[in-house]
Design a protein around this motif. Structure first.
Motif, mmCIF file in Angstrom:
data_model
loop_
_atom_site.group_PDB
_atom_site.id
_atom_site.type_symbol
_atom_site.label_atom_id
_atom_site.label_comp_id
_atom_site.label_asym_id
_atom_site.label_seq_id
_atom_site.Cartn_x
_atom_site.Cartn_y
_atom_site.Cartn_z
ATOM 1 N N LEU A 1 -2.997 11.124 4.105
ATOM 2 C CA LEU A 1 -3.868 9.952 3.954
ATOM 3 C C LEU A 1 -5.146 10.318 3.191
ATOM 4 C CD1 LEU A 1 -3.479 8.343 7.485
ATOM 5 C CD2 LEU A 1 -2.724 7.331 5.330
ATOM 6 N N LEU A 2 -5.702 11.479 3.504
ATOM 7 C CA LEU A 2 -6.920 11.930 2.832
ATOM 8 C C LEU A 2 -6.670 12.142 1.346
ATOM 9 C CD1 LEU A 2 -9.888 12.880 3.214
ATOM 10 C CD2 LEU A 2 -8.964 15.189 3.461
ATOM 11 N N GLN A 3 -5.546 12.741 0.994
ATOM 12 C CA GLN A 3 -5.210 12.969 -0.406
ATOM 13 C C GLN A 3 -5.032 11.653 -1.160
ATOM 14 O OE1 GLN A 3 -5.077 16.063 -2.133
ATOM 15 N NE2 GLN A 3 -6.237 16.399 -0.267
ATOM 16 N N LYS B 1 -11.359 15.469 -0.671
ATOM 17 C CA LYS B 1 -9.927 15.750 -0.583
ATOM 18 C C LYS B 1 -9.622 17.237 -0.483
ATOM 19 C CE LYS B 1 -8.492 11.693 -3.184
ATOM 20 N NZ LYS B 1 -7.714 11.210 -4.331
ATOM 21 N N THR B 2 -10.646 18.063 -0.487
ATOM 22 C CA THR B 2 -10.449 19.507 -0.434
ATOM 23 C C THR B 2 -10.571 20.003 0.996
ATOM 24 O OG1 THR B 2 -12.788 20.018 -0.750
ATOM 25 C CG2 THR B 2 -11.442 19.742 -2.748
ATOM 26 N N LEU C 1 0.835 -1.198 0.000
ATOM 27 C CA LEU C 1 0.000 0.000 0.000
ATOM 28 C C LEU C 1 0.868 1.246 0.000
ATOM 29 C CD1 LEU C 1 -2.745 -0.945 2.599
ATOM 30 C CD2 LEU C 1 -2.940 -0.907 0.132
ATOM 31 N N ARG C 2 0.523 2.178 -0.854
ATOM 32 C CA ARG C 2 1.264 3.425 -0.979
ATOM 33 C C ARG C 2 0.301 4.602 -0.872
ATOM 34 N NH1 ARG C 2 6.544 2.756 -0.221
ATOM 35 N NH2 ARG C 2 7.340 1.014 -1.398
ATOM 36 N N VAL C 3 0.856 5.729 -0.487
ATOM 37 C CA VAL C 3 0.105 6.979 -0.469
ATOM 38 C C VAL C 3 0.774 7.927 -1.450
ATOM 39 C CG1 VAL C 3 -0.713 6.676 1.900
ATOM 40 C CG2 VAL C 3 1.410 7.903 1.486
ATOM 41 N N VAL C 4 0.243 9.136 -1.569
ATOM 42 C CA VAL C 4 0.816 10.103 -2.498
ATOM 43 C C VAL C 4 2.309 10.257 -2.219
ATOM 44 C CG1 VAL C 4 -1.300 11.417 -2.922
ATOM 45 C CG2 VAL C 4 0.148 12.029 -1.006
ATOM 46 N N GLY C 5 3.054 10.441 -3.273
ATOM 47 C CA GLY C 5 4.494 10.600 -3.139
ATOM 48 C C GLY C 5 5.239 9.284 -3.003
#
Length: 140
Positions: free
Chosen positions: A44-46, A89-90, A10-14
């Motif tokens: 996490l939200l992004q 996400k905002t 599992l990955r997140v942004v970046g």
């Protein structure tokens, strides 16, 4: 590491590891470091893990002796009712999460200032320089 193991990481942004970011978020929450907890929650939200954020907030709130679980549940309901998939996400979606963390950490920060500060740092790309393992490795 085999090809199959790489597929399911599992990955997140970046490209950051989900579990390290999640651990940094939880550690920030437990240490009452509001800014760090909100910051990693925003990452996490992004990445689309808003359900994970709310789950961890509810678990943490349920461990407290106060009735903060009720406030967390109310904020989650507001998040679900007032945000669409497009604006989760905002800032509109993040303010509910930020307010929940603010309440759990019992800080006097205003949610608006905290939210704006984190979003500004994220948009500048400063988050790429901060690697969550510095928080996660100290986790007991």
């Amino acid at each position: 590491m085999t090809c199959k193991e790489q597929e399911f990481k599992l990955r997140v942004v970046g490209g950051l590891d989900f579990y390290e970011v999640s651990s940094a978020f939880i550690k920030g929450l437990e240490d009452h470091e509001t800014y760090e907890a909100c910051y990693w929650a925003f990452v996490l939200l992004q990445s689309g893990y808003y359900k994970h954020i709310w789950k961890r907030l509810a678990i943490y709130a349920s461990q407290l002796e106060s009735n903060q679980i009720i406030e967390i549940s109310a904020l989650r309901n507001c998040f679900d009712l007032n945000t669409t998939a497009k604006d989760r996400k905002t800032e509109a979606g993040f303010c509910y999460i930020c307010r929940a963390i603010n309440g759990l950490c019992d800080t006097k920060n205003t949610t608006i200032n905290l939210t704006n500060s984190i979003i500004e740092k994220y948009c500048k790309g400063d988050w790429r320089d901060t690697f969550p393992s510095q928080f996660a490795k100290n986790r007991v």
